[in-house]
Scaffold this motif. Structure first.
Motif, PDB file in Angstrom:
ATOM      1  N   ALA A   1       5.688 -12.168   8.773  1.00  0.00           N
ATOM      2  CA  ALA A   1       6.267 -11.283   7.762  1.00  0.00           C
ATOM      3  C   ALA A   1       5.822 -11.738   6.386  1.00  0.00           C
ATOM      4  N   LYS A   2       5.516 -10.781   5.526  1.00  0.00           N
ATOM      5  CA  LYS A   2       5.067 -11.098   4.176  1.00  0.00           C
ATOM      6  C   LYS A   2       6.230 -11.633   3.355  1.00  0.00           C
ATOM      7  N   LEU A   3       5.993 -12.754   2.680  1.00  0.00           N
ATOM      8  CA  LEU A   3       7.005 -13.319   1.806  1.00  0.00           C
ATOM      9  C   LEU A   3       7.272 -12.381   0.632  1.00  0.00           C
ATOM     10  N   TRP A   4       8.524 -12.279   0.236  1.00  0.00           N
ATOM     11  CA  TRP A   4       8.890 -11.517  -0.953  1.00  0.00           C
ATOM     12  C   TRP A   4       8.318 -12.220  -2.177  1.00  0.00           C
ATOM     13  N   GLU A   5       7.588 -11.482  -3.019  1.00  0.00           N
ATOM     14  CA  GLU A   5       7.022 -12.037  -4.239  1.00  0.00           C
ATOM     15  C   GLU A   5       7.330 -11.096  -5.395  1.00  0.00           C
ATOM     16  N   PRO A   6       7.692 -11.613  -6.550  1.00  0.00           N
ATOM     17  CA  PRO A   6       8.095 -10.763  -7.685  1.00  0.00           C
ATOM     18  C   PRO A   6       7.029  -9.782  -8.135  1.00  0.00           C
ATOM     19  N   LYS A   7       5.765 -10.185  -8.083  1.00  0.00           N
ATOM     20  CA  LYS A   7       4.704  -9.292  -8.567  1.00  0.00           C
ATOM     21  C   LYS A   7       4.619  -8.001  -7.759  1.00  0.00           C
ATOM     22  N   ASP A   8       5.142  -8.040  -6.525  1.00  0.00           N
ATOM     23  CA  ASP A   8       5.133  -6.842  -5.685  1.00  0.00           C
ATOM     24  C   ASP A   8       6.302  -5.910  -5.990  1.00  0.00           C
ATOM     25  N   HIS A   9       7.211  -6.347  -6.855  1.00  0.00           N
ATOM     26  CA  HIS A   9       8.436  -5.580  -7.079  1.00  0.00           C
ATOM     27  C   HIS A   9       8.680  -5.226  -8.543  1.00  0.00           C
ATOM     28  N   ILE A  10       7.737  -5.520  -9.418  1.00  0.00           N
ATOM     29  CA  ILE A  10       7.931  -5.133 -10.813  1.00  0.00           C
ATOM     30  C   ILE A  10       7.798  -3.612 -10.928  1.00  0.00           C
ATOM     31  N   PRO A  11       8.599  -2.983 -11.776  1.00  0.00           N
ATOM     32  CA  PRO A  11       8.561  -1.519 -11.912  1.00  0.00           C
ATOM     33  C   PRO A  11       7.190  -1.025 -12.381  1.00  0.00           C
ATOM     34  N   ASN A  12       6.863   0.181 -11.999  1.00  0.00           N
ATOM     35  CA  ASN A  12       5.592   0.770 -12.433  1.00  0.00           C
ATOM     36  C   ASN A  12       5.506   0.870 -13.950  1.00  0.00           C
ATOM     37  N   SER A  13       6.656   1.060 -14.594  1.00  0.00           N
ATOM     38  CA  SER A  13       6.675   1.156 -16.053  1.00  0.00           C
ATOM     39  C   SER A  13       6.218  -0.148 -16.698  1.00  0.00           C
ATOM     40  N   VAL A  14       6.472  -1.277 -16.019  1.00  0.00           N
ATOM     41  CA  VAL A  14       5.999  -2.575 -16.511  1.00  0.00           C
ATOM     42  C   VAL A  14       4.504  -2.712 -16.252  1.00  0.00           C
ATOM     43  N   LYS A  15       4.084  -2.309 -15.079  1.00  0.00           N
ATOM     44  CA  LYS A  15       2.669  -2.409 -14.722  1.00  0.00           C
ATOM     45  C   LYS A  15       1.792  -1.623 -15.686  1.00  0.00           C
ATOM     46  N   GLU A  16       2.302  -0.512 -16.179  1.00  0.00           N
ATOM     47  CA  GLU A  16       1.524   0.314 -17.111  1.00  0.00           C
ATOM     48  C   GLU A  16       1.160  -0.472 -18.365  1.00  0.00           C
ATOM     49  N   PHE A  17       2.098  -1.284 -18.850  1.00  0.00           N
ATOM     50  CA  PHE A  17       1.824  -2.092 -20.040  1.00  0.00           C
ATOM     51  C   PHE A  17       0.880  -3.252 -19.729  1.00  0.00           C
ATOM     52  N   LEU A  18       0.962  -3.788 -18.514  1.00  0.00           N
ATOM     53  CA  LEU A  18       0.140  -4.935 -18.142  1.00  0.00           C
ATOM     54  C   LEU A  18      -1.275  -4.530 -17.749  1.00  0.00           C
ATOM     55  N   ASP A  19      -1.456  -3.272 -17.352  1.00  0.00           N
ATOM     56  CA  ASP A  19      -2.766  -2.799 -16.911  1.00  0.00           C
ATOM     57  C   ASP A  19      -3.622  -2.240 -18.046  1.00  0.00           C
ATOM     58  N   LEU A  20      -3.083  -2.258 -19.260  1.00  0.00           N
ATOM     59  CA  LEU A  20      -3.858  -1.803 -20.413  1.00  0.00           C
ATOM     60  C   LEU A  20      -5.064  -2.720 -20.641  1.00  0.00           C
ATOM     61  N   THR A  21      -6.107  -2.206 -21.267  1.00  0.00           N
ATOM     62  CA  THR A  21      -7.277  -3.028 -21.587  1.00  0.00           C
ATOM     63  C   THR A  21      -6.861  -4.271 -22.364  1.00  0.00           C
TER      64      THR A  21
END
Length: 232
Positions: A19-39
Motif C-alpha cells: 500500500a502506498k504511504l500517505w504523503e502530504p504532497k499527494d494531498h495538497i489542494p489544487n488551488s495550492v498546486k496552481e501557485f507552485l506550478d507557476l514558472t
C-alpha cells in the motif's frame, strides 16, 4: 514512491499487499498546486492557501456528535481562541508570546491531514507520522522559500508542542483541552441542554497546570449549575 508492506489475515492464509504511504504532497489542494506550478512559483500564496484550509475545515468531533456543518467551529477558530487564552496566563514564569506562537501553529498540519480524532481507524501512530511529514513539507517546501527564520520558528514551536519540551508547551496543551471544554459548554447552552458533551470532559484529568486547572474547575461548576437549572 514510498510504500509500506501490509498483511491481511484470512481464515486459511495471509494475503500480502503493498500500500502506498500517505504523503502530504499527494494531498495538497489544487488551488495550492496552481501557485507552485507557476514558472516563478508563488510560495507565499501557496502557503496562505494551505492556511485557508484551516479556516474552512470543521472540527471533526462536533460533526461526530451531531452538530451541523454550519454551526460547527473550524480548526482555525479553535487555534485563534487558544492564542487569546494564552495572552491571559498570569504565571510570571511563562513566556506568553511563546505560548501564542505554539497555539497558532500546533494544529497547522491539519490543513492537509485533516482533523483526525482518537477514534479514527488510522490510529495514533499513523496520525503523528502524517502530521510530522506534513509539517516538514510545509516548512521546507512552502515557508522556507519565503522566510527561513519563520520556517525554523514554526517547526520549533510545533515540535515543542508535540514533545512538551517547555513550560509553555505544557500550558498550551492544557489550554487546548480547556478551550475544547469552553466550546462544549457554549454549544450545550446554545441547544438548551439538548446536546450533552459529557464525554469530552474526561480530558479534565489530563490538565496539569494549576492555573488552567482553576479555570476548568470554575467552568465545570457553572456547567453543573446550568444543567441543574434545566430540571427545576
Amino acid at each position: 514512491m514510498s510504500s509500506v508492506k501490509t498483511s491481511i489475515s484470512t481464515s486459511n492464509n495471509t494475503i500480502s499487499a503493498t500500500a502506498k504511504l500517505w504523503e502530504p504532497k499527494d494531498h495538497i489542494p489544487n488551488s495550492v498546486k496552481e501557485f507552485l506550478d507557476l514558472t516563478q512559483p508563488n510560495y507565499l500564496l501557496g502557503l496562505l492557501n494551505v492556511i485557508q484550509q484551516l479556516k474552512i475545515q470543521k472540527r471533526t468531533g462536533w460533526l461526530d456528535y451531531g452538530m451541523s456543518v454550519a454551526e460547527s467551529e473550524s480548526i482555525s477558530d479553535h487555534m485563534y481562541r487558544m492564542s487569546i487564552i494564552s495572552m491571559l496566563i498570569s504565571n510570571p514564569n511563562v513566556n506568553r508570546d511563546k505560548c501564542m506562537r505554539i497555539a497558532l501553529v500546533h494544529d497547522m498540519a491539519e490543513a492537509i491531514v485533516g482533523d483526525i480524532t482518537p477514534v479514527d481507524a488510522i490510529g495514533k501512530e499513523e496520525k503523528h507520522r502524517r502530521e510530522w511529514e506534513t509539517m516538514k513539507y510545509v516548512c521546507n517546501e512552502l515557508i522556507k522559500p519565503v522566510s527561513e527564520i519563520a520556517a525554523r520558528e514554526i517547526m520549533e514551536a510545533w515540535l515543542d508542542y508535540e514533545r512538551i519540551e517547555s513550560l509553555e508547551a505544557r500550558y498550551v496543551k492544557d489550554i487546548d483541552k480547556y478551550e475544547l471544554l469552553v466550546q462544549c459548554f457554549e454549544y450545550e447552552k446554545k441547544h438548551n441542554g439538548k446536546l450533552n458533551f459529557q464525554d469530552f470532559f474526561s480530558t479534565v484529568e489530563n490538565i496539569k497546570t494549576d492555573e488552567v486547572i482553576k479555570w476548568t474547575k470554575e467552568l465545570i461548576s457553572l456547567r453543573e449549575k446550568f444543567f441543574a437549572s434545566l430540571y427545576k
